[in-house]
Scaffold this active site. Sequence first.
Site, PDB file in Angstrom:
ATOM      1  CE  LYS A 116     -48.703   6.312  20.186  1.00 18.82           C
ATOM      2  NZ  LYS A 116     -50.069   5.824  20.320  1.00 18.82           N
ATOM      3  CD  GLU A 200     -46.390   3.478  12.912  1.00 14.54           C
ATOM      4  OE1 GLU A 200     -45.895   2.654  13.710  1.00 14.54           O
ATOM      5  OE2 GLU A 200     -47.608   3.698  12.876  1.00 14.54           O
ATOM      6  CG  HIS A 235     -54.138  11.744  13.659  1.00  9.60           C
ATOM      7  ND1 HIS A 235     -54.164  10.938  12.548  1.00  9.60           N
ATOM      8  CD2 HIS A 235     -53.242  12.710  13.398  1.00  9.60           C
ATOM      9  CE1 HIS A 235     -53.308  11.411  11.664  1.00  9.60           C
ATOM     10  NE2 HIS A 235     -52.732  12.489  12.141  1.00  9.60           N
ATOM     11  NE  ARG A 293     -57.750   3.970  27.276  1.00 13.59           N
ATOM     12  CZ  ARG A 293     -58.347   4.299  26.137  1.00 13.59           C
ATOM     13  NH1 ARG A 293     -59.609   3.988  25.924  1.00 13.59           N
ATOM     14  NH2 ARG A 293     -57.685   4.923  25.186  1.00 13.59           N
TER      15      ARG A 293
HETATM   16  P1  ADP Z   1     -52.979   7.535  19.686  1.00 12.86           P
HETATM   17  O1  ADP Z   1     -52.217   6.978  20.838  1.00 12.86           O
HETATM   18  O2  ADP Z   1     -52.911   9.006  19.631  1.00 12.86           O
HETATM   19  O3  ADP Z   1     -54.367   6.952  19.602  1.00 12.86           O
HETATM   20  P2  ADP Z   1     -52.332   5.862  17.377  1.00 12.86           P
HETATM   21  O4  ADP Z   1     -51.001   5.257  17.147  1.00 12.86           O
HETATM   22  O5  ADP Z   1     -53.418   4.961  17.817  1.00 12.86           O
HETATM   23  O6  ADP Z   1     -52.159   7.073  18.387  1.00 12.86           O
HETATM   24  O7  ADP Z   1     -52.769   6.608  16.041  1.00 12.86           O
HETATM   25  C1  ADP Z   1     -53.877   7.473  16.005  1.00 12.86           C
HETATM   26  C2  ADP Z   1     -54.414   7.607  14.584  1.00 12.86           C
HETATM   27  O8  ADP Z   1     -53.387   8.042  13.664  1.00 12.86           O
HETATM   28  C3  ADP Z   1     -54.905   6.315  13.966  1.00 12.86           C
HETATM   29  O9  ADP Z   1     -56.229   6.029  14.358  1.00 12.86           O
HETATM   30  C4  ADP Z   1     -54.785   6.617  12.486  1.00 12.86           C
HETATM   31  O10 ADP Z   1     -55.827   7.437  12.043  1.00 12.86           O
HETATM   32  C5  ADP Z   1     -53.513   7.406  12.395  1.00 12.86           C
HETATM   33  N1  ADP Z   1     -52.338   6.558  12.135  1.00 12.86           N
HETATM   34  C6  ADP Z   1     -51.525   6.035  13.059  1.00 12.86           C
HETATM   35  N2  ADP Z   1     -50.532   5.299  12.508  1.00 12.86           N
HETATM   36  C7  ADP Z   1     -50.713   5.351  11.171  1.00 12.86           C
HETATM   37  C8  ADP Z   1     -50.001   4.821  10.042  1.00 12.86           C
HETATM   38  N3  ADP Z   1     -48.892   4.099  10.178  1.00 12.86           N
HETATM   39  N4  ADP Z   1     -50.468   5.082   8.798  1.00 12.86           N
HETATM   40  C9  ADP Z   1     -51.586   5.848   8.643  1.00 12.86           C
HETATM   41  N5  ADP Z   1     -52.283   6.398   9.668  1.00 12.86           N
HETATM   42  C10 ADP Z   1     -51.862   6.165  10.918  1.00 12.86           C
HETATM   43  P1  ADP Z   2     -60.387   6.039  22.493  1.00 14.22           P
HETATM   44  O1  ADP Z   2     -59.288   5.377  21.709  1.00 14.22           O
HETATM   45  O2  ADP Z   2     -61.260   5.094  23.265  1.00 14.22           O
HETATM   46  O3  ADP Z   2     -61.142   7.087  21.758  1.00 14.22           O
HETATM   47  P2  ADP Z   2     -58.485   7.828  23.524  1.00 14.22           P
HETATM   48  O4  ADP Z   2     -57.195   7.102  23.537  1.00 14.22           O
HETATM   49  O5  ADP Z   2     -58.732   8.836  22.462  1.00 14.22           O
HETATM   50  O6  ADP Z   2     -59.695   6.797  23.609  1.00 14.22           O
HETATM   51  O7  ADP Z   2     -58.622   8.459  24.941  1.00 14.22           O
HETATM   52  C1  ADP Z   2     -59.796   8.536  25.706  1.00 14.22           C
HETATM   53  C2  ADP Z   2     -59.780   9.932  26.249  1.00 14.22           C
HETATM   54  O8  ADP Z   2     -60.999  10.235  26.889  1.00 14.22           O
HETATM   55  C3  ADP Z   2     -58.800  10.213  27.332  1.00 14.22           C
HETATM   56  O9  ADP Z   2     -57.512  10.402  26.881  1.00 14.22           O
HETATM   57  C4  ADP Z   2     -59.330  11.516  27.873  1.00 14.22           C
HETATM   58  O10 ADP Z   2     -58.939  12.603  27.091  1.00 14.22           O
HETATM   59  C5  ADP Z   2     -60.809  11.366  27.701  1.00 14.22           C
HETATM   60  N1  ADP Z   2     -61.479  11.100  28.960  1.00 14.22           N
HETATM   61  C6  ADP Z   2     -60.999  10.547  30.068  1.00 14.22           C
HETATM   62  N2  ADP Z   2     -61.904  10.413  31.001  1.00 14.22           N
HETATM   63  C7  ADP Z   2     -63.020  10.925  30.505  1.00 14.22           C
HETATM   64  C8  ADP Z   2     -64.346  11.065  31.009  1.00 14.22           C
HETATM   65  N3  ADP Z   2     -64.685  10.641  32.199  1.00 14.22           N
HETATM   66  N4  ADP Z   2     -65.277  11.622  30.216  1.00 14.22           N
HETATM   67  C9  ADP Z   2     -64.957  12.023  28.999  1.00 14.22           C
HETATM   68  N5  ADP Z   2     -63.718  11.899  28.483  1.00 14.22           N
HETATM   69  C10 ADP Z   2     -62.760  11.372  29.216  1.00 14.22           C
END
Ligand code: ADP
Ligand code: ADP
Length: 654
Positions: A116, A200, A235, A293
């Site tokens: 990140k 952040e 989250h 992806r």
């Molecule tokens: P991950 O890799 O676990 O998906 P993200 O960085 O995409 O992590 O953050 C996951 C979730 O956390 C976001 O969808 C949002 O709900 C919350 N989030 C992340 N960053 C912020 C932020 N700066 N302020 C408020 N909510 C946040």
């Molecule tokens: P998105 O942002 O699309 O919701 P995430 O970052 O939360 O995706 O991650 C998708 C997650 O789906 C993976 O980290 C894993 O935990 C889960 N996953 C991976 N492969 C499969 C699968 N074949 N069926 C269901 N869940 C899966």
Amino acid sequence: MFSKILIANRGEIACRIMETARRMGIKTVAVYSDADARARHVRMADEAVHIGGAASKDSYLKGDAIIDAARLTGAEAVHPGYGFLSENEGFARSCAGAGLVFIGPPPEAINAMGLKDRAKAIMQQAGVPVVPGYQGDNQEPKFLQGQADRIGYPVLIKAVAGGGGKGMRLVERSADFAEALASCQREALNSFGNAHVLIEKYVNRPRHVEVQVFGDSHGNAVYLYERDCSLQRRHQKVLEEAPAPGLPAKVRKAMGEASVKAVKALKYANAGTIEFIMDADTHEFFFMEMNTRLQVEHPVTEMVTGLDLVEWQLRVAAGEALPLAQKDIPLNGHAFEARLYAEDPASGFLPQTGRITSLIFPPEARVDAGVERDDSVTIFYDPMIAKIIVHGNDRAAAARAMRDALAGTVVNGLVTNQEFLANVFGQKDFIAGAVDTGFIARHEADLLPQSYGRPGREELALAAIHFMSPPAMDGDLWNCGDNWRLNGMLTRSLTLMNRDHALVLTVTCRDGAYEIEADGRRFTALLYHRDARHMTVMMNGAKVDAVAIGDAQAVTIFNKGRVVRMALPVAEAAEDHAGGGRITAPMPGRIVGVLVGRGDSVAKGQPLLIMEAMKMEMTIRATLAGEIEDLPVAVNDQVVDGALLASIKGENAA
Ligand code: ADP
Ligand code: ADP
Ligand code: MG
């Protein structure tokens, strides 16, 4: 175009990819673990190769075995799906090294977006707005505290290698920073093998709005509009929609164009998602991360654009140019996706395992599922059963369609979040489009009311009718046994267990009219129709059409999105009282929190331990009030199914 591809994944996404491949005349190869030998994705594929043991690390994460399978079967390309190896730069390189096309972005792009902090720095350089914060190398606690103080609270601490909503801590005050930092770093090291964090600003009333992008190897890049994924629990996304409700066209365009800038800066090819966090009040948006992806929630984009994103992925991977230019990409109506999980919202969203004994989806909805009836949800993988996807001319129509779809869904054999999802669509704020990431937490009392999973009058009446003559008794409907026959009238007293409550009903039936007395309330139901699954009754002048599935011991009623299970005491007793004060692990997992100590006195229902299993955290609670007698586990312990976690000496025990 390829003539044969291998799908390096399982579950719904493997099946969904195969559907497109089949339509395009491309042969498919599935890979599978010991646990998946008879899984739907294996049944669907033209060929299938066994790659190892049930645990992901022994199969779906074994890049070498997967590449061998592709070579063995003559597949020309590999689609990684999502999760597993989809964002693994090394795997993408190994595919190329073996002469296979990786159906995804170039390894350099996966690498650039993999962490990140690096991703934020690259985006900032490309002119994409990023969340204000510190994403440098200095990891000294004092220094990071200073940065947090400078940014201003609330702040988020994020593991740079984090994902799936893990490795994040919200800090509201300077005084709480040090402790939150230490715990975040611990979790990051444990879960991702990398303790590095960034700090952040926590965006006010945040909405998660992400843009679907596509690039090709000819330098073209487009955006396929946005998805709103603000409905989250811890989250993690629960419900997604496209387009984002109430988003001004100007903001849509600005987000799309910022995303295309990023795609071009990265020389990105194939499907990707740029996640933004947006201030719900000002619509100001900031880059959060990029997922390199196909996303779980991609179907809502397909519904509003009428495009098949997997087809685009295949075309781009085969070297073709993007099928459409930006101005030709349609945006029609509104779509929702609900993630149907095997989990019990009423027990802290505890993941459920078991065999699916009934599975019915309404034909009007698109359902992406990796299972069919008689398949099982196991401990080894994500507990998602299916994605239910609907489209409407506008958001209100799409919401109605989802309400109908959830009301018409029947999954029996294990507990799901179906009723929880249905409750979301009963919320005024949600229907008004007032979504932000705090929505679920704020509306918990309505989404998970006291009455969750408990019967109302309609379900009581349906259950009463069911037990007066359960289908397993195979007799005619009104033959409830001679014991109760009195002047052509049948009366029976029934005790039904619902969750841990006993309900006493008196049911009188005459010529298809049932009079039910429960808790001093009295009501009547007229039975119109009944078959092995459906029941139609008339109550209070209104028709109730529901599904009731069960046998002589138990019944599950699906009524307008409500799911209520009721059983005779014998059936329930065996499940409930096994073990008494002995609390055992419901499935294999890892202990991530110990909240009590030996000798503590605890109340019934009090949280004792936090366990992580099936990628979810679950709270283990006291089954009775008393004193903790034994607590043989510590944080980070790996426990097997059925292992003793704690034992409680009951208050009333001598
Ligand atoms: P991950 O890799 O676990 O998906 P993200 O960085 O995409 O992590 O953050 C996951 C979730 O956390 C976001 O969808 C949002 O709900 C919350 N989030 C992340 N960053 C912020 C932020 N700066 N302020 C408020 N909510 C946040
Ligand atoms: P998105 O942002 O699309 O919701 P995430 O970052 O939360 O995706 O991650 C998708 C997650 O789906 C993976 O980290 C894993 O935990 C889960 N996953 C991976 N492969 C499969 C699968 N074949 N069926 C269901 N869940 C899966
Ligand atoms: Mg994310």
